[in-house]
Design an enzyme around this catalytic site. Structure first.
Site, PDB file in Angstrom:
ATOM      1  N   HIS A  61       0.873  -1.077  -0.001  1.00  0.00           N
ATOM      2  CA  HIS A  61      -0.031   0.154   0.025  1.00  0.00           C
ATOM      3  C   HIS A  61       0.814   1.115  -0.153  1.00  0.00           C
ATOM      4  O   HIS A  61       1.323   1.870   1.221  1.00  0.00           O
ATOM      5  CB  HIS A  61      -0.928   0.078   1.323  1.00  0.00           C
ATOM      6  CG  HIS A  61      -1.440  -1.429   1.577  1.00  0.00           C
ATOM      7  ND1 HIS A  61      -2.540  -1.608   0.661  1.00  0.00           N
ATOM      8  CD2 HIS A  61      -1.590  -2.027   2.377  1.00  0.00           C
ATOM      9  CE1 HIS A  61      -2.983  -2.922   1.417  1.00  0.00           C
ATOM     10  NE2 HIS A  61      -2.361  -3.412   2.268  1.00  0.00           N
ATOM     11  N   TYR A 124      -6.351   1.094  -2.749  1.00  0.00           N
ATOM     12  CA  TYR A 124      -7.622   1.064  -2.404  1.00  0.00           C
ATOM     13  C   TYR A 124      -8.203   2.609  -2.251  1.00  0.00           C
ATOM     14  O   TYR A 124      -9.281   2.753  -1.810  1.00  0.00           O
ATOM     15  CB  TYR A 124      -8.136   0.376  -1.293  1.00  0.00           C
ATOM     16  CG  TYR A 124      -7.488   0.610  -0.086  1.00  0.00           C
ATOM     17  CD1 TYR A 124      -7.536   1.424   0.906  1.00  0.00           C
ATOM     18  CD2 TYR A 124      -6.226  -0.384   0.248  1.00  0.00           C
ATOM     19  CE1 TYR A 124      -6.742   1.565   2.014  1.00  0.00           C
ATOM     20  CE2 TYR A 124      -5.383  -0.151   1.375  1.00  0.00           C
ATOM     21  CZ  TYR A 124      -5.812   0.745   2.404  1.00  0.00           C
ATOM     22  OH  TYR A 124      -5.200   0.983   3.630  1.00  0.00           O
ATOM     23  N   ARG A 212     -14.145  -9.013   5.103  1.00  0.00           N
ATOM     24  CA  ARG A 212     -14.900  -8.241   6.257  1.00  0.00           C
ATOM     25  C   ARG A 212     -15.445  -7.022   5.122  1.00  0.00           C
ATOM     26  O   ARG A 212     -16.372  -6.719   5.723  1.00  0.00           O
ATOM     27  CB  ARG A 212     -13.719  -7.329   7.135  1.00  0.00           C
ATOM     28  CG  ARG A 212     -13.319  -8.247   8.353  1.00  0.00           C
ATOM     29  CD  ARG A 212     -12.197  -7.320   9.244  1.00  0.00           C
ATOM     30  NE  ARG A 212     -10.804  -7.605   8.537  1.00  0.00           N
ATOM     31  CZ  ARG A 212     -10.041  -6.656   8.042  1.00  0.00           C
ATOM     32  NH1 ARG A 212     -10.401  -5.275   8.189  1.00  0.00           N
ATOM     33  NH2 ARG A 212      -9.120  -6.847   7.818  1.00  0.00           N
ATOM     34  N   GLU A 241      -5.823 -12.195   9.217  1.00  0.00           N
ATOM     35  CA  GLU A 241      -4.541 -11.287   9.792  1.00  0.00           C
ATOM     36  C   GLU A 241      -4.585 -11.209  11.311  1.00  0.00           C
ATOM     37  O   GLU A 241      -3.618 -11.448  11.934  1.00  0.00           O
ATOM     38  CB  GLU A 241      -4.471 -10.181   9.064  1.00  0.00           C
ATOM     39  CG  GLU A 241      -3.205  -9.340   9.424  1.00  0.00           C
ATOM     40  CD  GLU A 241      -3.169  -7.811   8.812  1.00  0.00           C
ATOM     41  OE1 GLU A 241      -4.103  -7.649   8.234  1.00  0.00           O
ATOM     42  OE2 GLU A 241      -2.189  -7.256   9.002  1.00  0.00           O
ATOM     43  N   HIS A 275      -1.450 -12.484   4.166  1.00  0.00           N
ATOM     44  CA  HIS A 275      -1.033 -12.637   5.459  1.00  0.00           C
ATOM     45  C   HIS A 275      -1.565 -13.997   5.785  1.00  0.00           C
ATOM     46  O   HIS A 275      -0.636 -14.775   6.083  1.00  0.00           O
ATOM     47  CB  HIS A 275      -1.945 -11.607   6.611  1.00  0.00           C
ATOM     48  CG  HIS A 275      -1.721 -10.218   6.162  1.00  0.00           C
ATOM     49  ND1 HIS A 275      -0.230  -9.808   6.329  1.00  0.00           N
ATOM     50  CD2 HIS A 275      -2.487  -9.442   5.894  1.00  0.00           C
ATOM     51  CE1 HIS A 275      -0.326  -8.406   5.912  1.00  0.00           C
ATOM     52  NE2 HIS A 275      -1.775  -8.224   5.761  1.00  0.00           N
ATOM     53  N   ASP A 326       4.067  -4.284   2.247  1.00  0.00           N
ATOM     54  CA  ASP A 326       2.748  -3.983   2.984  1.00  0.00           C
ATOM     55  C   ASP A 326       2.951  -2.536   3.445  1.00  0.00           C
ATOM     56  O   ASP A 326       2.571  -1.633   2.565  1.00  0.00           O
ATOM     57  CB  ASP A 326       2.490  -4.990   4.081  1.00  0.00           C
ATOM     58  CG  ASP A 326       1.088  -4.794   4.609  1.00  0.00           C
ATOM     59  OD1 ASP A 326       0.425  -3.702   4.381  1.00  0.00           O
ATOM     60  OD2 ASP A 326       0.687  -5.639   5.348  1.00  0.00           O
TER      61      ASP A 326
HETATM   62  C1  NGQ Z   1      -5.193  -2.142   4.713  1.00  0.00           C
HETATM   63  N1  NGQ Z   1      -3.366  -3.272   6.186  1.00  0.00           N
HETATM   64  O1  NGQ Z   1      -6.062  -2.318   3.943  1.00  0.00           O
HETATM   65  O2  NGQ Z   1      -4.008  -1.254   4.692  1.00  0.00           O
HETATM   66  C2  NGQ Z   1      -5.020  -2.965   5.889  1.00  0.00           C
HETATM   67  C3  NGQ Z   1      -5.339  -2.514   7.154  1.00  0.00           C
HETATM   68  C4  NGQ Z   1      -7.641  -3.543   7.009  1.00  0.00           C
HETATM   69  C5  NGQ Z   1      -3.123  -4.442   6.648  1.00  0.00           C
HETATM   70  N2  NGQ Z   1      -3.986  -5.400   7.019  1.00  0.00           N
HETATM   71  C6  NGQ Z   1      -6.803  -2.235   6.954  1.00  0.00           C
HETATM   72  N3  NGQ Z   1      -1.796  -4.572   6.915  1.00  0.00           N
HETATM   73  O3  NGQ Z   1      -7.342  -4.529   6.797  1.00  0.00           O
HETATM   74  O4  NGQ Z   1      -9.074  -3.281   7.284  1.00  0.00           O
HETATM   75 ZN    ZN Z   2      -2.508  -5.090   3.127  1.00  0.00          ZN
END
Ligand code: NGQ
Ligand code: ZN
Length: 463
Positions: A61, A124, A212, A241, A275, A326
């Site tokens: 990201h 995103y 989710r 994760e 993950h 990440d």
């Molecule tokens: C993200 N990052 O989309 O950047 C996610 C956090 C989520 C990681 N999971 C947000 N490391 O998972 O809802």
């Molecule tokens: Zn991620």
């Protein structure tokens, strides 16, 4: 783009170390010759040290590089992944397209200097700061594409489908407003991005953010729509994760996340399970057998307190894996491998856990596995030093104190385990182009200045 050749006294080929390797690539940037036991032809340069396959970074990201280090304080007594996420959303909500491009360019230059030659961007932040689509829905994605093209890093662009704030189609929160697409709008965005991606050799895939964020019907429709555009496109998803995510999934469906996904989606070798930290023994066996790649992000998983992936069980089941940086608290392929191995040592109280029966040298085994898995996840021909693959490679500095005087496999071990965070990468080619020379990308200074300026703006605007 021009064709080229390089002679390496030692090179790490997909089957292991080889001596006196002649590498040649064409004007399109693909290897046409990888010949061991060759004589060095007159006029062909010799690499300054061992030649490694370029490492694909399978999970990024990019914008989060701009907040690396800024969440390392205790906000409350119960600081967690979820409180980090709230800070991250605040940062994401302010980002402009120009800031995204500057941060991504700075990051991709850092990646190349650290030996990553390709990146899978899990993208995103789509809409404007108010959550409305830009006049061109691809505005933010195009900023990522430009950053990758300017840096010269190979790109797999994974626009993210995001619809809900939690399992059971909970409405998204205010902090998620820039991420949200109806399924049809996401498929139109993919169509919009096909030509710009093709124009720079980037691969386009899709990332349903997580179970989710994407309800079952949307997941089905999006995958069908993706197949209609490209039936082999890569599919990446965050999964299992955090332990709370597992508990919430069980409460919603009666199943753990990986088990649910395997039962409700056609998971196969196109998939990267990012993950996949929390799997039980049955999930491990089934997920490994599906052919999907486990997308391990050791530095971020440690930073966020996710838990420890069961690498021995995954390897035992024949599972593919690769590494991603990440959230970019660490941008160093060697260090990700070191952290992965160390997490396993701490959990199992053994050593050299990631070494295999066929490859006892742990650093060699890890680099080869991560390149293979990373290439599969990227959906691009970046699987190492072999004819037909992209000419993506890194040259180690044989004079670096952690390496000097050692044999090639020990040099790689020195690079991964003992280089004290000073990179021993001195040269990098991506797609046959020399992007890093004497340890520096040609855009090093400009990338740094642009990154710092964009981060300063973002912090100064902080409410
Ligand atoms: C993200 N990052 O989309 O950047 C996610 C956090 C989520 C990681 N999971 C947000 N490391 O998972 O809802
Ligand atoms: Zn991620």
């Amino acid at each position: 783009m021009s064709a080229g050749r390089l002679f390496a006294a030692h090179a790490l080929l997909p089957a292991g170390w080889a001596r006196d390797v002649l590498l040649a690539w064409d004007g399109q940037g693909a290897f046409t010759q990888v010949q061991a036991g060759a004589a060095r032809p007159a006029g062909v340069a010799e690499a300054a040290g061992p030649v490694l396959p370029g490492m694909p970074n399978l999970h990024s990201h990019a914008f989060q590089r701009g907040m690396a280090g800024l969440a390392e304080y205790r906000g409350s007594g119960e600081d967690s992944f979820w409180s980090w996420r709230s800070l991250m959303y605040r940062f994401a909500c302010r980002l402009t397209p120009a800031q995204l491009e500057a941060i991504a360019y700075g990051l991709y230059v850092e990646m190349l200097e650290a030996g990553y030659t390709a990146v899978c961007e899990f993208h995103y932040v789509h809409h404007d700061t108010g959550g409305r689509p830009y006049a061109d829905s691809a505005e933010m994605a195009l900023a990522v594409l430009r950053a990758a093209r300017r840096a010269g890093i190979g790109l797999t662009l994974l626009p993210v489908l995001y619809q809900s704030g939690g399992f059971g189609a909970q409405p998204p929160g205010e902090g998620q407003r820039r991420f949200i697409h109806a399924t049809g709008a996401m498929l139109r965005l993919l169509e919009r991005l096909q030509a710009p991606c093709a124009g720079q050799g980037a691969r386009l895939g899709l990332a349903p953010h997580s179970l989710r964020a994407v309800p079952p019907a949307a997941l089905r429709e999006a995958l069908a729509g993706l197949d209609a555009l490209d039936a082999t496109a890569p599919i990446h998803i965050h999964i299992a994760e955090q332990e709370r995510e597992v508990a919430d999934c069980i409460a919603w469906s009666g199943q753990r996340p990986v088990a649910w996904l395997l039962d409700h989606a056609p998971v196969d070798a196109r998939w990267c399970l990012v993950h996949a930290t929390h799997m039980d023994a049955v999930e491990i066996r089934r997920a490994a057998a599906s052919g999907a790649v486990a997308g391990l992000c050791p530095s971020t998983e440690a930073n966020l307190g996710d838990g420890i992936f069961d690498l021995p069980a995954w390897m035992e089941a024949g599972g593919a894996w690769g590494v991603g940086s990440d959230s970019h608290v660490c941008v160093n392929a060697a260090e990700e491998l070191m952290l992965l191995e160390y997490s396993q040592r701490l959990a199992t109280r053994r050593r050299n856990v990631a070494a295999g029966a066929h490859q006892p040298e742990v650093a060699t085994a890890m680099v080869l596995a991560a390149v293979r898995g990373g290439a599969q996840a990227a959906g691009r021909p970046v699987a190492g030093l072999a004819v037909g693959q992209r000419a993506d490679f890194a040259v180690l500095d044989a004079a670096h104190p952690a390496l000097a005087g050692l044999a090639a496999p020990q040099m790689l071990a020195g690079h991964v385990f003992a280089s004290h965070r000073t990179s021993a990468v001195c040269g990098v080619h991506a797609g046959g182009q020399p992007v890093v020379v004497a340890g520096r990308h040609a855009g090093h200074e400009a990338a740094r200045a642009g990154f710092i300026a964009a981060r300063r703006q973002l912090i100064e605007e902080s409410p």
